[in-house]
Design a protein around this motif. Sequence first.
Motif, short mmCIF file in Angstrom:
data_model
loop_
_atom_site.label_atom_id
_atom_site.label_comp_id
_atom_site.label_asym_id
_atom_site.label_seq_id
_atom_site.Cartn_x
_atom_site.Cartn_y
_atom_site.Cartn_z
N ARG A 155 0.83 -1.22 0.00
CA ARG A 155 0.00 0.00 0.00
C ARG A 155 0.86 1.26 0.00
O ARG A 155 0.47 2.28 -0.58
CB ARG A 155 -0.95 0.01 1.21
CG ARG A 155 -2.27 -0.70 0.95
CD ARG A 155 -2.11 -2.15 0.60
NE ARG A 155 -3.35 -2.81 0.20
CZ ARG A 155 -3.41 -4.01 -0.32
NH1 ARG A 155 -2.28 -4.72 -0.52
NH2 ARG A 155 -4.54 -4.53 -0.67
N LYS A 189 1.65 1.78 -3.53
CA LYS A 189 0.42 2.07 -4.27
C LYS A 189 0.02 3.55 -4.12
O LYS A 189 -0.42 4.19 -5.07
CB LYS A 189 -0.68 1.17 -3.72
CG LYS A 189 -2.03 1.31 -4.37
CD LYS A 189 -2.95 0.23 -3.78
CE LYS A 189 -4.40 0.54 -4.03
NZ LYS A 189 -5.26 -0.36 -3.27
N TYR A 190 0.19 4.12 -2.90
CA TYR A 190 -0.28 5.47 -2.64
C TYR A 190 0.79 6.54 -2.80
O TYR A 190 0.50 7.73 -2.73
CB TYR A 190 -0.85 5.57 -1.21
CG TYR A 190 -2.08 4.71 -1.01
CD1 TYR A 190 -3.13 4.77 -1.92
CD2 TYR A 190 -2.17 3.83 0.06
CE1 TYR A 190 -4.26 3.96 -1.75
CE2 TYR A 190 -3.28 3.02 0.23
CZ TYR A 190 -4.32 3.09 -0.68
OH TYR A 190 -5.42 2.30 -0.52
N GLN A 231 0.34 9.64 -5.31
CA GLN A 231 -0.74 10.54 -4.90
C GLN A 231 -0.29 11.42 -3.74
O GLN A 231 -0.53 12.62 -3.71
CB GLN A 231 -1.91 9.72 -4.38
CG GLN A 231 -3.01 9.45 -5.38
CD GLN A 231 -3.97 8.44 -4.78
OE1 GLN A 231 -3.66 7.23 -4.76
NE2 GLN A 231 -5.10 8.90 -4.29
#
Length: 332
Positions: free
Chosen positions: A267, A270-271, A274
């Motif tokens: 995660r 993944k983030y 952003q």
Amino acid sequence: MKDSIVFDADLSPLRGTTLAVVGYGNQGSAQAKILRASGLDVIVGNVRDSYWEKAERDGFKVYDIPEAVERAQGALLLVPDEVMPQVFKEKVEPSIKGKDDFLLDFASGYNVAFGFVRPPSNADVVMVAPRMIGWGVTELHSKGMGYPVLVGVEQDASGAAWERALALAKGVGAIGLPGGVAVKSSFQEEALLDLMSEHTWVPVLFAAIKACFDVAVEEYGVSPAAALLEFYASGELAEIAQLMAQEGIFEQMKHHSTTSQYGTLTRFYKYYDQVRELVEGEAAQIWSGEFAREWSLEQQAGTPVFSRLWRLARESSMSKEEHELYRALKRR
Ligand code: NDP
């Protein structure tokens, strides 16, 4: 890298200098006592109230701020950042007029970096900014330990401002002791770093915790107490933060299960993009002075937005459930 890290310094640039500690609060009381223990000549400047009495009880000569600064050759300005511009203009600046090489020390870069305080050009303007609250400074010093500080020089009128700044870092017990380190930086960098944390990972963490609470309780029927204890009330978060400081952000993951490590790493990547975009936007607003202007206008208007957001936070279901749980746990 090595040049920017300092572990010890010579106190002699401050010998024979009377230092006025202006503001006897969190940092002021801690730093004044350690400077005195380091053998330096320290007086205190404060308004006449309970802090004044506390400084007297602690054995200091205490004066109104203008008189303390008048009697000194250097001042550590340790009042809250919000009141610093007014205190500086009204109570400090008039007392240093005509004094060459007066040493002005700040514990945060904010007011100088964003132009709210403009010291006269014949003063040395330095920063010794602890990465720690005043209580932590006192606690570590009582154990014979130093602590990390960022050091900066904005103006070098005397030609010895860096030596004086590093001597101050030693005088306040940051360096010259185990665990202590001064990193050469600047007022602008310190302000950026300080605000970056406050505008990015702290609110993102708060938002993530509140979203976890809301989703767990509202959508999955989890009991509020179980959710609060899991997300922060147990103190596990503080243990992780302690391990991050001691062992490193990724290395500390070894203390968690492999299921936990896998979930966190997948995660995290993944983030990341952003989150980086969010951080870039916030950093640009800080560096350009846009945030400082926003906060200054908010204060001039009597802090309406700030008060409304505090109300909103206190009235949230998470805060109400926290109140109940903390009363049951006798924390309130
Ligand atoms: P505090 O809130 O503890 O300081 C309170 C002191 O400031 C008291 O002596 C108070 O006196 C005085 N003061 C408050 N308002 C006024 C005013 N209007 N006029 C004159 N004196 C005033 O501050 P901190 O120690 O938290 O912060 C001092 C500096 O250290 C800041 O620059 C901060 O950014 C920096 N810093 C703080 C850290 C922290 O842990 N808090 C960590 C690292 C840096 P009285 O109430 O008697 O008026």
